[in-house]
Design a protein around this motif. Sequence first.
Motif, mmCIF file in Angstrom:
data_model
loop_
_atom_site.group_PDB
_atom_site.id
_atom_site.type_symbol
_atom_site.label_atom_id
_atom_site.label_comp_id
_atom_site.label_asym_id
_atom_site.label_seq_id
_atom_site.Cartn_x
_atom_site.Cartn_y
_atom_site.Cartn_z
ATOM 1 N N UNK A 12 0.811 -1.439 -0.180
ATOM 2 C CA UNK A 12 0.142 0.027 0.490
ATOM 3 C C UNK A 12 0.617 1.047 0.175
ATOM 4 N N UNK A 13 0.577 2.327 -0.790
ATOM 5 C CA UNK A 13 1.223 3.661 -0.946
ATOM 6 C C UNK A 13 0.118 5.035 -0.724
ATOM 7 N N UNK A 14 0.953 5.450 0.325
ATOM 8 C CA UNK A 14 0.225 7.048 0.434
ATOM 9 C C UNK A 14 0.694 7.437 0.452
ATOM 10 N N UNK A 15 0.340 8.829 -0.651
ATOM 11 C CA UNK A 15 1.089 9.806 -0.703
ATOM 12 C C UNK A 15 0.868 11.141 -0.809
ATOM 13 N N UNK A 16 0.937 12.067 -0.326
ATOM 14 C CA UNK A 16 0.540 13.541 0.361
ATOM 15 C C UNK A 16 0.759 14.701 1.524
ATOM 16 N N UNK A 17 0.449 15.602 1.136
ATOM 17 C CA UNK A 17 1.233 16.569 2.680
ATOM 18 C C UNK A 17 -0.257 15.744 3.739
ATOM 19 N N UNK A 169 9.261 -5.785 0.459
ATOM 20 C CA UNK A 169 8.690 -4.862 0.308
ATOM 21 C C UNK A 169 7.610 -3.878 1.362
ATOM 22 N N UNK A 170 7.924 -2.663 1.993
ATOM 23 C CA UNK A 170 6.475 -2.139 2.898
ATOM 24 C C UNK A 170 5.560 -2.842 2.036
ATOM 25 N N UNK A 171 4.659 -3.246 3.889
ATOM 26 C CA UNK A 171 3.599 -3.182 3.283
ATOM 27 C C UNK A 171 2.998 -1.898 3.829
ATOM 28 N N UNK A 172 3.144 -0.837 4.262
ATOM 29 C CA UNK A 172 2.895 0.553 3.832
ATOM 30 C C UNK A 172 3.627 2.020 3.370
ATOM 31 N N UNK A 173 3.593 2.090 2.543
ATOM 32 C CA UNK A 173 4.899 3.086 2.268
ATOM 33 C C UNK A 173 4.216 4.187 1.863
ATOM 34 N N UNK A 174 4.371 5.453 3.010
ATOM 35 C CA UNK A 174 3.447 6.440 3.499
ATOM 36 C C UNK A 174 4.298 7.657 3.285
#
Length: 378
Positions: A12-17, A169-174
């Motif tokens: 899962x990838x979460x991107x943003x300010x 690989x990451x479970x979550x890349x924030x």
Amino acid sequence: MTLGFSLQTPRRVVFGRDARDSLAAEVRALGARVLLVRGGSARWADTLVAALEGLGAEVAVLYGAGEPDLPLLEDRLREARAFAPDVVVGLGGGAVIDLAKALAALAPGQGAVLDHLEGVGAGKPLSAAPLPFVAVPTTAGTGAEATKNAVIGVPDAGRKVSLRDARMLADLALVDPSLTDGCPRDVTLASGLDAVTQVIEPYLSCKANALTDLLCRDAIPRGLRALRALMQEEDTGARDDMALCSLYGGIALANAGLGAVHGFAGVLGGRTGAAHGAICGRMLVPVLRANHAAGAVPLRIAEVQGWIAQAFGCTPDAAFDSLEHWIDAAGLPRLAEMGQGLGNPSQVVAEARGASSMKGNPVTLSDAALHGVLDAAN
């Protein structure tokens, strides 16, 4: 022609300010015992610890100390196994994330680190599945939040090598670009050049595919423009663009490989102790010139020249010279000014040729060409 590829990315990838606002709850959902691996300058880490403890988690904090090497990893691994975490979080630059990723991979097993390192160790598969791992970068450079390996220095061998497994690989890349705001200028330069290199090399790689091409075609011009802007003044929009470039680079290199810049970087980093991004930034233009002279992927190299020309206001024919002059003017040191000496150039070339990253270079460069690259960067 039939296209074929299998894209590997974090689960899962979460991107943003302000994406970090949800991090404590995301981590707590993965387990009650949290190992937080942090950098010394990751000031928001204290806030995260308080939030996790407020959610009932037990938190142990370990610090990175520069780019991880074998003695540091072995020391931190003993501490990690003693704590027996449910989940590992890496909050910091690429070195911290690599350390955290390695701890998440190795903590469940019983073997020695050298059992699993490539090149200088046995290179055995992990003996147990890694712990859940969350990556939160505070610099825009290595893209380590999206890769399946951790780079570890081995001082006795004078090299940096990888601990690698697709399950790393990451479970979550924030990725919250606000965590990179105000990053020191020299760190921004070195890490930014690494990020740019890590979208250029996969684009030129002999392992490139249609999906990594999509990422790189967006990220190369985006990263070049953003890095130039950040060397002039702080700019939140440019920080956002650099963070995205770095994330795309991590995904691209994990799926399309790298090239001669990174083939040299592991060897030179182990010998000089210099920062990985600084080495990559100094090697980038000489490797581009060598590949161009060898006739490698001419249409793609022409595209790269065009993107450089757009970012730096020059003609495509002058692109490599303009980028090199800009790197010099920005203050990036030459190899001779980085740490310890390089040692025997022929040995450096031989070790670089055998590095895993060199397998992605679009052509096989001659020893003379590789010596020329090393001389030009020195």
